[in-house]
Design an enzyme around this catalytic site. Structure first.
Site, PDB file in Angstrom:
ATOM      1  N   GLY A  61       6.277  -6.469  -0.520  1.00 27.94           N
ATOM      2  CA  GLY A  61       5.522  -6.406   0.726  1.00 27.94           C
ATOM      3  C   GLY A  61       6.403  -6.815   1.889  1.00 27.94           C
TER       4      GLY A  61
ATOM      5  N   CYS B  49      10.113   1.227   2.286  1.00 26.59           N
ATOM      6  CA  CYS B  49      10.945   0.066   2.600  1.00 26.59           C
ATOM      7  C   CYS B  49      12.384   0.483   2.841  1.00 26.59           C
ATOM      8  CB  CYS B  49      10.859  -0.934   1.458  1.00 26.59           C
ATOM      9  SG  CYS B  49      11.205  -0.187  -0.130  1.00 26.59           S
TER      10      CYS B  49
ATOM     11  N   LEU C 261      11.272  -6.974  -0.190  1.00 26.09           N
ATOM     12  CA  LEU C 261      10.721  -7.059   1.166  1.00 26.09           C
ATOM     13  C   LEU C 261      11.133  -5.870   2.030  1.00 26.09           C
ATOM     14  CD1 LEU C 261      11.355 -10.898   1.456  1.00 26.09           C
ATOM     15  CD2 LEU C 261       9.353  -9.720   0.532  1.00 26.09           C
TER      16      LEU C 261
ATOM     17  N   GLU D 248      11.284  -3.946  11.698  1.00 24.61           N
ATOM     18  CA  GLU D 248      10.806  -2.862  10.834  1.00 24.61           C
ATOM     19  C   GLU D 248       9.534  -2.248  11.428  1.00 24.61           C
ATOM     20  OE1 GLU D 248       9.029  -3.867   7.009  1.00 24.61           O
ATOM     21  OE2 GLU D 248      10.221  -2.301   6.070  1.00 24.61           O
TER      22      GLU D 248
ATOM     23  N   TRP E 203       0.797  -1.231   0.000  1.00 25.56           N
ATOM     24  CA  TRP E 203       0.000   0.000   0.000  1.00 25.56           C
ATOM     25  C   TRP E 203       0.826   1.277   0.000  1.00 25.56           C
ATOM     26  CZ3 TRP E 203       1.663   2.208   4.450  1.00 25.56           C
ATOM     27  CH2 TRP E 203       1.984   1.367   5.529  1.00 25.56           C
ATOM     28  N   ASN E 204       2.137   1.190   0.212  1.00 25.27           N
ATOM     29  CA  ASN E 204       2.845   2.450   0.487  1.00 25.27           C
ATOM     30  C   ASN E 204       3.124   3.304  -0.751  1.00 25.27           C
ATOM     31  OD1 ASN E 204       4.725   0.346  -0.008  1.00 25.27           O
ATOM     32  ND2 ASN E 204       6.358   1.663   0.696  1.00 25.27           N
TER      33      ASN E 204
HETATM   34  P1  NAD Z   1       2.001  -7.131   3.227  1.00 23.65           P
HETATM   35  O1  NAD Z   1       3.020  -8.200   3.106  1.00 23.65           O
HETATM   36  O2  NAD Z   1       1.090  -7.153   4.382  1.00 23.65           O
HETATM   37  O3  NAD Z   1       1.045  -7.129   1.923  1.00 23.65           O
HETATM   38  C1  NAD Z   1       1.576  -7.002   0.632  1.00 23.65           C
HETATM   39  C2  NAD Z   1       0.594  -7.623  -0.345  1.00 23.65           C
HETATM   40  O4  NAD Z   1       0.540  -9.022  -0.134  1.00 23.65           O
HETATM   41  C3  NAD Z   1      -0.834  -7.108  -0.204  1.00 23.65           C
HETATM   42  O5  NAD Z   1      -1.415  -6.962  -1.479  1.00 23.65           O
HETATM   43  C4  NAD Z   1      -1.515  -8.237   0.558  1.00 23.65           C
HETATM   44  O6  NAD Z   1      -2.901  -8.313   0.379  1.00 23.65           O
HETATM   45  C5  NAD Z   1      -0.820  -9.442  -0.033  1.00 23.65           C
HETATM   46  N1  NAD Z   1      -0.885 -10.655   0.781  1.00 23.65           N
HETATM   47  C6  NAD Z   1      -1.036 -10.755   2.117  1.00 23.65           C
HETATM   48  N2  NAD Z   1      -1.065 -12.056   2.481  1.00 23.65           N
HETATM   49  C7  NAD Z   1      -0.918 -12.792   1.360  1.00 23.65           C
HETATM   50  C8  NAD Z   1      -0.861 -14.193   1.090  1.00 23.65           C
HETATM   51  N3  NAD Z   1      -0.950 -15.110   2.054  1.00 23.65           N
HETATM   52  N4  NAD Z   1      -0.691 -14.601  -0.183  1.00 23.65           N
HETATM   53  C9  NAD Z   1      -0.569 -13.699  -1.179  1.00 23.65           C
HETATM   54  N5  NAD Z   1      -0.645 -12.354  -0.985  1.00 23.65           N
HETATM   55  C10 NAD Z   1      -0.804 -11.907   0.267  1.00 23.65           C
HETATM   56  O7  NAD Z   1       2.800  -5.758   3.116  1.00 23.65           O
HETATM   57  P2  NAD Z   1       2.223  -4.272   3.268  1.00 23.65           P
HETATM   58  O8  NAD Z   1       1.910  -4.041   4.698  1.00 23.65           O
HETATM   59  O9  NAD Z   1       1.162  -4.051   2.252  1.00 23.65           O
HETATM   60  O10 NAD Z   1       3.479  -3.397   2.829  1.00 23.65           O
HETATM   61  C11 NAD Z   1       4.478  -3.000   3.703  1.00 23.65           C
HETATM   62  C12 NAD Z   1       5.706  -3.871   3.552  1.00 23.65           C
HETATM   63  O11 NAD Z   1       6.178  -3.814   2.210  1.00 23.65           O
HETATM   64  C13 NAD Z   1       6.866  -3.407   4.392  1.00 23.65           C
HETATM   65  O12 NAD Z   1       7.482  -4.513   5.004  1.00 23.65           O
HETATM   66  C14 NAD Z   1       7.821  -2.768   3.401  1.00 23.65           C
HETATM   67  O13 NAD Z   1       9.154  -2.742   3.778  1.00 23.65           O
HETATM   68  C15 NAD Z   1       7.583  -3.615   2.200  1.00 23.65           C
HETATM   69  N6  NAD Z   1       7.988  -2.886   0.980  1.00 23.65           N
HETATM   70  C16 NAD Z   1       9.109  -3.308   0.298  1.00 23.65           C
HETATM   71  C17 NAD Z   1       9.543  -2.609  -0.817  1.00 23.65           C
HETATM   72  C18 NAD Z   1      10.765  -3.035  -1.596  1.00 23.65           C
HETATM   73  O14 NAD Z   1      10.885  -2.650  -2.746  1.00 23.65           O
HETATM   74  N7  NAD Z   1      11.664  -3.813  -1.024  1.00 23.65           N
HETATM   75  C19 NAD Z   1       8.843  -1.488  -1.235  1.00 23.65           C
HETATM   76  C20 NAD Z   1       7.722  -1.090  -0.514  1.00 23.65           C
HETATM   77  C21 NAD Z   1       7.300  -1.815   0.585  1.00 23.65           C
END
Ligand code: NAD
Length: 492
Positions: A228, A284, A251, A385, A151-152
């Protein structure tokens, strides 16, 4: 309230159950849109449409040059609609309009860059060591790609995956975050307006377990590209490996921002504040651990605290606002929890430490910019984090100690190094275990520059020329031009 439907095979469709869920405006602290609640049947419909688009019809038959042209036409159309997209992003995730507009104006570059690469994807003729053979390689799209986003920065992180996937000739099913689905749906409508054939990009909105997991499991999906949290990434990686799918994972992080005594202090202070309080710390690459050499520690802390204290919180649409709300109610609670953890860990609170209410903050989910000093790198605040505006300051004495503290983390996404000594800049950049190191700057990203994590921060690299390879298979073709087919029991 606005209503958003799924996008499958070029059409807006209700979910198979007809259900919706609500999406909140974090500044107003209340729902602004209803989003179709997809499920495994909808995933199947979307993947089937994507598979059809890859196997027959205009996308499957398109030349690589034509594909590149479609991508560059998309770039022009996106550029004309940057404001529309930025407004939806702000409504859904509460980030500053000024930042989201900049991001949305920058997005077309991914389509230009990968559009330019589309007709440069080529195999090679291999000067094979065995006489009587002509041998070459061919590249082909990996297949239907499942893209799962957080979502970010919903559109930016989507485009990092989508543009190279399309350049490679793949088709796609996107599962956006349940907190920020609207901009992705609007975005895909623009792609088709610009000439992308129906079925090439599909969107199924909904929850992780109900949509994301069936997408990972669908047998016609050959690659999952995920951004995510590491907890979800681990689950997805395990699930995808059961069917030997290609997986890339972007991640989390706990990035060290290291300030040496020979740094330009004013720049370093700006970099430290930008690293953790810009985007309300919800990136992230947040520089969430500020490592400061002891000789300048108090001066740096005093200046960082003063600058962060002066940050204006308020309406993210207002150009004067510097720190917006936290995107979700759950994340707001999580950030406040980590502020308590810092206290329990025995760190010293130098700024903030609670929710911000009233005044320009209205009913939004605001957290004061928070700074802890005297943080032990082994503590939870330094190791986990937070994904919010909470900075952990850690003092160090020597370069070796700084590197050791920086690397004492299970993450390895970003790192900042502030020094005017070029030898030190090279040494520390080489020694820090992270996918990106910024020297005397922080948070710069580009479509040209590979991005990804070491250790628990992920698998694979996005952006740059190499990212297209993640969406391609290599086929090796051997042609016998006259070599005798001899003894069948001995491999030649
Ligand atoms: P999240 O892992 O909760 O969700 C990410 C996505 O995965 C969402 O669309 C969610 O609905 C989906 N999801 C959740 N459970 C699932 C499952 N069991 N199977 C398949 N899909 C599933 O993450 P978030 O809270 O939306 O985002 C924040 C995180 O993302 C932070 O940890 C951040 O560091 C990371 N992030 C990483 C980067 C990068 O490029 N490395 C960039 C931005 C954000």
């Amino acid at each position: 309230m606005e209503k958003y439907l799924l996008h499958i095979d070029g059409e807006r469709r209700a979910s198979s159950t007809g259900e919706f869920f609500e999406s909140d405006n974090p500044f107003e602290g209340r729902p602004w849109a209803q989003i179709a609640r997809g499920n495994s049947d909808d995933v199947d419909r979307a993947v089937t449409a994507a598979h059809r688009a890859m196997t027959s019809g205009p996308w499957a038959e398109m030349t690589q040059s034509h594909r590149g042209l479609v991508l560059t036409t998309i770039a022009d159309h996106l550029a004309q609609n940057a404001e529309l997209l930025a407004c939806i992003e702000v409504r859904d995730n509460g980030k500053l309009y000024s930042e989201m507009l900049g991001q949305c104006q920058y997005l077309p570059n991914w389509f230009r860059y990968y559009g330019g690469l589309a007709d440069k994807i080529e195999g090679t003729v291999v000067p094979i060591d065995k006489p009587g053979y002509f041998a070459y390689t061919q590249k082909s799209p990996v297949g239907v790609v499942g893209i799962i986003t957080p979502w970010n920065s919903p559109l930016l992180l989507l485009v990092w995956k989508l543009a190279p996937a399309l350049a490679a000739g793949c088709s796609v099913v996107i599962k956006p975050s349940e907190y920020t689905s609207a901009s992705t749906l609007e975005f895909v409508r623009l792609l088709e307006e610009a000439g992308l054939p129906a079925g090439v990009v599909n969107v199924v909105t909904g929850f992780g377990v109900e949509v994301g997991s069936p997408l990972v499991d669908h047998p016609l999906v050959r690659k999952i590209s995920f951004t995510g949290s590491d907890a979800t990434g681990r689950r997805i990686g395990e699930q995808a490996s059961r069917q030997f799918k290609h997986v890339s994972l972007e991640l989390g992080g706990k990035s060290p921002n290291i300030v040496f005594e020979d740094a330009d202090i004013e720049s370093a202070v700006n970099g430290a504040v930008s690293g953790i309080f810009a985007a309300t710390g919800q990136t992230c690459i947040a520089g969430s651990r500020l490592l400061v050499q002891r000789s300048i520690h108090d001066e740096v802390v005093e200046k960082v605290v003063a600058l962060a204290r002066s940050a204006r919180m308020g309406d993210p649409m207002d150009s004067q606002t510097q720190v917006g709300p936290v995107t979700t109610r759950d994340q707001f609670d999580k950030v406040l929890h980590y502020i308590d953890v810092g206290r329990e860990d025995g760190a010293t609170l130098a700024l903030g430490g609670k929710a911000a209410t009233g005044g320009d903050c209205g009913n939004g989910w605001f957290v004061e910019p928070t700074i802890y000093t005297g943080v032990n790198n082994a503590s939870r605040l330094a190791q986990e984090e937070v994904f919010g505006p909470v900075l952990a300051v850690i003092a160090f004495d020597t370069e070796e100690e700084a590197v050791a503290i920086a690397n004492d983390s299970r993450y390895g996404l970003g790192a900042g190094v502030w020094t005017q000594n070029m030898g030190r800049a090279f040494r520390v950049s080489a020694a820090v275990h992270s996918g990106t190191v910024w020297v005397n700057t922080y948070r710069a990203v580009s479509y040209m520059m590979p991005f990804g994590g070491f250790k628990d921060s992920g698998l694979g690299r996005e952006n740059g020329i190499g990212a297209v390879d993640d969406y391609l298979e290599t086929k090796s073709v051997w042609i016998n031009t006259g070599a005798p087919v001899g003894n069948p029991f001995v491999m030649r």
